[in-house]
Structure formats: structure tokens, C-alpha cells
Design a protein around this motif. Structure first.
Motif, mmCIF file in Angstrom:
data_model
loop_
_atom_site.group_PDB
_atom_site.id
_atom_site.type_symbol
_atom_site.label_atom_id
_atom_site.label_comp_id
_atom_site.label_asym_id
_atom_site.label_seq_id
_atom_site.Cartn_x
_atom_site.Cartn_y
_atom_site.Cartn_z
ATOM 1 N N LEU A 1 0.812 -1.218 0.000
ATOM 2 C CA LEU A 1 0.000 0.000 0.000
ATOM 3 C C LEU A 1 0.849 1.272 0.000
ATOM 4 C CD1 LEU A 1 -2.825 -0.993 2.528
ATOM 5 C CD2 LEU A 1 -2.827 -1.157 0.029
ATOM 6 N N LYS A 2 2.171 1.092 -0.023
ATOM 7 C CA LYS A 2 3.108 2.228 -0.053
ATOM 8 C C LYS A 2 2.878 3.177 1.112
ATOM 9 C CE LYS A 2 3.210 1.969 -5.105
ATOM 10 N NZ LYS A 2 2.943 2.655 -6.380
ATOM 11 N N MET A 3 2.829 2.582 2.319
ATOM 12 C CA MET A 3 2.514 3.360 3.505
ATOM 13 C C MET A 3 3.393 2.908 4.677
ATOM 14 S SD MET A 3 0.699 5.600 5.202
ATOM 15 C CE MET A 3 -0.471 6.062 3.928
ATOM 16 N N ASP A 4 3.907 3.868 5.425
ATOM 17 C CA ASP A 4 4.684 3.582 6.628
ATOM 18 C C ASP A 4 3.809 2.834 7.644
ATOM 19 O OD1 ASP A 4 7.013 4.261 8.556
ATOM 20 O OD2 ASP A 4 5.215 4.994 9.594
ATOM 21 N N LEU B 1 -3.856 5.458 11.085
ATOM 22 C CA LEU B 1 -5.055 5.659 10.265
ATOM 23 C C LEU B 1 -6.138 4.638 10.604
ATOM 24 C CD1 LEU B 1 -3.608 6.395 6.698
ATOM 25 C CD2 LEU B 1 -4.828 7.990 8.187
ATOM 26 N N ALA B 2 -5.707 3.417 10.932
ATOM 27 C CA ALA B 2 -6.665 2.371 11.285
ATOM 28 C C ALA B 2 -7.298 2.623 12.652
ATOM 29 C CB ALA B 2 -5.979 1.009 11.271
ATOM 30 N N LYS B 3 -6.492 3.110 13.601
ATOM 31 C CA LYS B 3 -7.003 3.330 14.957
ATOM 32 C C LYS B 3 -7.789 4.627 15.073
ATOM 33 C CE LYS B 3 -3.330 0.733 17.273
ATOM 34 N NZ LYS B 3 -2.127 0.821 18.152
ATOM 35 N N GLN B 4 -7.362 5.657 14.340
ATOM 36 C CA GLN B 4 -8.036 6.956 14.404
ATOM 37 C C GLN B 4 -8.358 7.431 12.986
ATOM 38 O OE1 GLN B 4 -5.574 9.675 16.661
ATOM 39 N NE2 GLN B 4 -5.256 8.215 18.305
ATOM 40 N N ALA C 1 -8.085 12.659 2.956
ATOM 41 C CA ALA C 1 -7.352 12.439 1.708
ATOM 42 C C ALA C 1 -6.349 11.298 1.806
ATOM 43 C CB ALA C 1 -6.645 13.733 1.300
ATOM 44 N N GLU C 2 -5.598 11.221 2.907
ATOM 45 C CA GLU C 2 -4.571 10.183 3.040
ATOM 46 C C GLU C 2 -5.206 8.800 3.136
ATOM 47 O OE1 GLU C 2 -0.426 9.548 5.533
ATOM 48 O OE2 GLU C 2 -2.148 10.442 6.559
ATOM 49 N N LEU C 3 -6.256 8.685 3.966
ATOM 50 C CA LEU C 3 -6.945 7.407 4.115
ATOM 51 C C LEU C 3 -7.621 6.999 2.807
ATOM 52 C CD1 LEU C 3 -7.935 5.039 5.809
ATOM 53 C CD2 LEU C 3 -9.843 6.476 6.594
ATOM 54 N N LYS C 4 -8.207 7.952 2.122
ATOM 55 C CA LYS C 4 -8.862 7.667 0.843
ATOM 56 C C LYS C 4 -7.860 7.118 -0.174
ATOM 57 C CE LYS C 4 -11.807 9.735 -2.717
ATOM 58 N NZ LYS C 4 -12.482 10.973 -3.175
ATOM 59 N N LYS C 5 -6.666 7.679 -0.185
ATOM 60 C CA LYS C 5 -5.630 7.224 -1.117
ATOM 61 C C LYS C 5 -5.218 5.785 -0.811
ATOM 62 C CE LYS C 5 -1.258 8.838 -3.106
ATOM 63 N NZ LYS C 5 -0.213 9.901 -3.021
ATOM 64 N N VAL C 6 -5.046 5.479 0.473
ATOM 65 C CA VAL C 6 -4.693 4.112 0.887
ATOM 66 C C VAL C 6 -5.796 3.136 0.523
ATOM 67 C CG1 VAL C 6 -4.309 2.628 2.896
ATOM 68 C CG2 VAL C 6 -3.141 4.828 2.736
ATOM 69 N N LEU C 7 -7.053 3.520 0.805
ATOM 70 C CA LEU C 7 -8.177 2.634 0.509
ATOM 71 C C LEU C 7 -8.376 2.461 -0.995
ATOM 72 C CD1 LEU C 7 -10.778 3.779 3.204
ATOM 73 C CD2 LEU C 7 -9.300 1.762 3.232
ATOM 74 N N PRO D 1 -5.884 -9.442 9.647
ATOM 75 C CA PRO D 1 -7.349 -9.282 9.559
ATOM 76 C C PRO D 1 -7.862 -8.106 10.377
ATOM 77 C CG PRO D 1 -6.771 -11.586 9.833
ATOM 78 C CD PRO D 1 -5.511 -10.803 10.053
ATOM 79 N N ASP D 2 -7.328 -7.945 11.600
ATOM 80 C CA ASP D 2 -7.783 -6.837 12.450
ATOM 81 C C ASP D 2 -7.404 -5.490 11.863
ATOM 82 O OD1 ASP D 2 -9.127 -7.701 15.013
ATOM 83 O OD2 ASP D 2 -7.400 -9.032 15.045
ATOM 84 N N LEU D 3 -6.179 -5.378 11.350
ATOM 85 C CA LEU D 3 -5.755 -4.113 10.753
ATOM 86 C C LEU D 3 -6.616 -3.766 9.545
ATOM 87 C CD1 LEU D 3 -3.819 -1.723 10.516
ATOM 88 C CD2 LEU D 3 -2.267 -3.195 9.213
ATOM 89 N N LEU D 4 -6.868 -4.736 8.669
ATOM 90 C CA LEU D 4 -7.684 -4.486 7.482
ATOM 91 C C LEU D 4 -9.128 -4.175 7.858
ATOM 92 C CD1 LEU D 4 -6.203 -7.262 5.182
ATOM 93 C CD2 LEU D 4 -6.196 -4.810 4.691
ATOM 94 N N ALA D 5 -9.643 -4.833 8.884
ATOM 95 C CA ALA D 5 -11.013 -4.551 9.330
ATOM 96 C C ALA D 5 -11.116 -3.139 9.892
ATOM 97 C CB ALA D 5 -11.440 -5.583 10.373
ATOM 98 N N ASP D 6 -10.092 -2.720 10.643
ATOM 99 C CA ASP D 6 -10.097 -1.350 11.187
ATOM 100 C C ASP D 6 -9.958 -0.306 10.082
ATOM 101 O OD1 ASP D 6 -10.404 -2.193 13.800
ATOM 102 O OD2 ASP D 6 -8.251 -2.198 14.232
ATOM 103 N N LEU D 7 -9.130 -0.596 9.084
ATOM 104 C CA LEU D 7 -8.921 0.349 7.981
ATOM 105 C C LEU D 7 -10.183 0.567 7.158
ATOM 106 C CD1 LEU D 7 -5.438 -0.503 6.398
ATOM 107 C CD2 LEU D 7 -6.154 1.725 7.287
#
Length: 347
Positions: free
Chosen positions: A29-32, A39-42, A65-71, A152-158
Motif C-alpha cells: 500500500l506504499k505506507m509507513d 489511520l486504522a485506529k483513528q 485524503a490520506e486514508l482515501k488514497k490508501v483505501l 485481519p484486524d488491521l484491514l477490518a479497522d482500515l
């Protein structure tokens, strides 16, 4: 069929389903990793309402914008996976492949019901919001993903917000399709037993038959839907008989599929209104307003849909298209004389 596109989707599916760690997901996802976890937690969302066609309002949850780009990046992989996992009944939110013999769109969805004497349409309440985080977690734990180690938890939170799929993110449509796989399988089996045809376009479900669809059979469909965790919108449930105009996802279905009876006339009325509004604006020296620009987008969207359904060489479509472009680019003489008092000197 476009073999190159198919190969790309196969590659995307293989790459995504082989992810074995959060670090691998971040790389994809090209993300730190720290930033992705934050982003997943907040998750940053802007929540607002837009009016529905039938009155009322729809809640929109727009990601930052940042979350939208990742998604958006995540959605490309999920779409590739679902392309090979799609239910036989699903027709909405599915990527297309050129020259595919099994194209899934609003027209091919309606076409499945052509020539049938009886039709049942069922709409679901709060479709995305009915898909909970727990269900999304199950999706990533199960086949074809079978992710482990916190993935799974990280993807569900995202991909969820306030415990369910949000209305307004790139990933919600495809994840709703994954969430409906069992429901589609059960309804397809039931429809087969009844000698019906069943299709689903997002939350619009259609069942067609050559024999009457009795109330007890509607109750059976309702029960299957409830057992799957969804709720029927009773206001929009419709049963059509042989003499009725049958509408499937906004299209008129007889022996063939075409636009609803009043679609072109309403579009013509709106183009005429747009023409009048733009003439008044120009005569008064006004700049285009946000409402007018949105009205233009609405009309061009409906015009493109008409061209998609009727084909681009259809005479009625071409006349409306010409009328639209005349409305937004009127001849200079149509403006008439303009008063100096109405000219916007302060621009």
C-alpha cells in the motif's frame, strides 16, 4: 476477452492473497507501518448528509485524503480478488474486462429478467451499515485470504468506521459484495428450486418467474435475507404481474431492456431548464453557481447512462446530447444585450 487485463487481475489476486505480515501490506500500500496503524485506529472522516430521491437524507462518511488514497490502492487488489470469486448473482461494483462474455453491469443485470411474466424487487435498508466489522474480520480470516498475524484486524479497522462499512469509501462496495457471498448462494439456491432467476445489483435484488410469486414465497425470501443479517425495505418491495411495466435497477424490462418510460422526457425537461438558467446567468453577467455546476454533472451522468443503454448511435440519445451541448455553449447571439449594471466588474 482481454487476456492482458485478466492476467493483471490474476497477478493482483496472487500478490494480495500471499501477504503474510503487516509489513508486507504496508509495502504493497506504499505506507509507513506506524502511519497505517494510526489511520486504522483513528480514521479521519467527514460526515454529512445528502438528500435522497425519495425524500429523506443519506449519511455520507468521506475519508480524509490520506486514508482515501490508501483505501483506493487497497480497493484495486480487492476488486481483482473478487473478480475471480464473484457470485453468479452479483452484478454491481465489479470490474469490467473488455470483450468479456459475462459482463456485469446494470444493463446485463436487467437483461437476465427479460421475457419473464412476474417480477419481485427487494431493496435492503442501510446496506453498507448492515455489514459489521465482525463480518469484515471474518472475510479476511476466511478464503481466499486466510490472513493471520494481526492482518485481519488491521484491514477490518482500515475499512470500517464506527463498527461497520462506511458509506463513501472506495473499499465499501467490493467488501459488501464479499459480505453477500453466502446470501447470494442461499438466494440462488432458493430461486433455482422455484425456477426463478435471481440477481443482485448492490442492495437491489430482483427475482423473476413465469409463474405467480405468492406472498408465502416473498416471506421465504425475506426470512433468508434476515438470517443473513440484512433487513428488507418494505416500502420499496414490489411484485409485478404480466400486465405491469417491470423496472429493474431503473430500466424497463420487457422482451428486451431499455430506459424507463419517462427517463428521456425528464432528461429533456432538465436540459431545457439548464439552457434557460444559463441564458439568464449570461444576460445578468453572473458566474456559474455551485448548484448549476452540480446540475450539469447530474445531467451529463444521466445522458451518458442513456447512451450506454440505448447505444451511442441512437437518434434520441444524439438529439439530447446535441441539446445539452447547445445549452452549455449557446450561440453568442442568444445572449442578447447585456446591461452594464449587470456586468461583474469586481471579478
Amino acid at each position: 476477452m482481454d487476456k492482458k487485463t485478466i492476467a493483471r487481475h490474476q497477478h493482483n489476486k496472487a500478490v494480495f492473497c500471499s501477504i503474510g505480515s503487516i509489513r508486507s501490506l504496508c509495502s504493497l500500500l506504499k505506507m509507513d507501518q506506524r502511519r497505517l496503524s494510526l489511520l486504522a485506529k483513528q480514521p479521519p472522516y467527514r460526515v454529512f448528509n445528502v438528500p435522497k430521491k425519495d425524500g429523506g437524507e443519506r449519511i455520507i462518511e468521506a475519508p480524509g485524503a490520506e486514508l482515501k488514497k490508501v483505501l483506493g490502492r487497497l480497493n484495486r487488489f480487492l476488486q481483482s480478488v473478487y473478480f475471480f470469486e464473484k457470485s453468479s448473482a452479483a452484478f454491481g461494483f465489479i470490474v469490467g474486462v473488455q470483450d468479456d462474455n459475462d459482463r456485469r453491469n446494470v444493463v446485463t443485470n436487467a437483461r437476465k429478467h427479460a421475457g419473464r411474466a412476474y417480477l419481485l424487487n427487494v431493496d435492503l435498508i442501510d446496506f453498507f451499515h448492515a455489514v459489521t466489522r465482525a463480518r469484515i474480520l471474518e472475510i479476511f480470516l476466511g478464503a481466499p485470504f486466510q490472513f493471520k498475524r494481526g492482518l485481519p484486524d488491521l484491514l477490518a479497522d482500515l475499512t470500517t468506521y464506527q463498527g461497520r462499512l462506511p458509506m463513501g469509501t472506495p473499499t465499501s462496495p467490493v467488501l459488501s459484495n464479499f459480505a453477500c457471498r453466502e446470501l447470494d448462494a442461499r438466494l440462488t439456491a432458493y430461486a433455482g428450486d422455484m425456477l426463478w432467476v435471481y440477481t443482485r445489483y448492490a442492495d437491489d435484488m430482483s427475482f423473476s418467474s413465469n409463474k405467480p410469486i405468492d406472498a408465502d414465497k416473498v416471506d421465504s425470501v425475506r426470512a433468508i435475507i434476515r438470517e443473513a443479517g440484512f433487513e428488507v425495505n418494505e416500502r420499496k418491495l414490489r411484485v409485478y404481474g404480466p400486465e405491469d411495466d417491470k423496472i429493474v435497477t431503473g430500466l424497463l424490462v420487457t422482451d428486451k431492456v431499455t430506459l424507463a418510460p419517462d427517463y428521456l422526457s425528464k432528461l429533456d425537461d432538465d436540459i431545457r431548464q439548464l439552457h434557460h438558467v444559463l441564458l439568464v446567468q449570461n444576460e445578468q453577467g453572473q458566474l456559474s453557481t455551485r448548484w448549476v455546476e452540480q446540475f450539469k454533472k447530474n445531467i451529463i451522468g444521466r445522458l451518458n447512462f442513456a447512451g450506454f443503454v440505448l447505444r451511442r448511435n441512437n437518434e434520441s440519445y444524439m438529439e439530447l446530447k446535441d441539446a445539452y451541448y447547445t445549452a452549455i455553449n449557446p450561440p453568442q447571439e442568444d445572449f442578447g444585450a447585456v446591461s452594464w449594471r449587470g456586468f461583474p466588474y469586481n471579478l
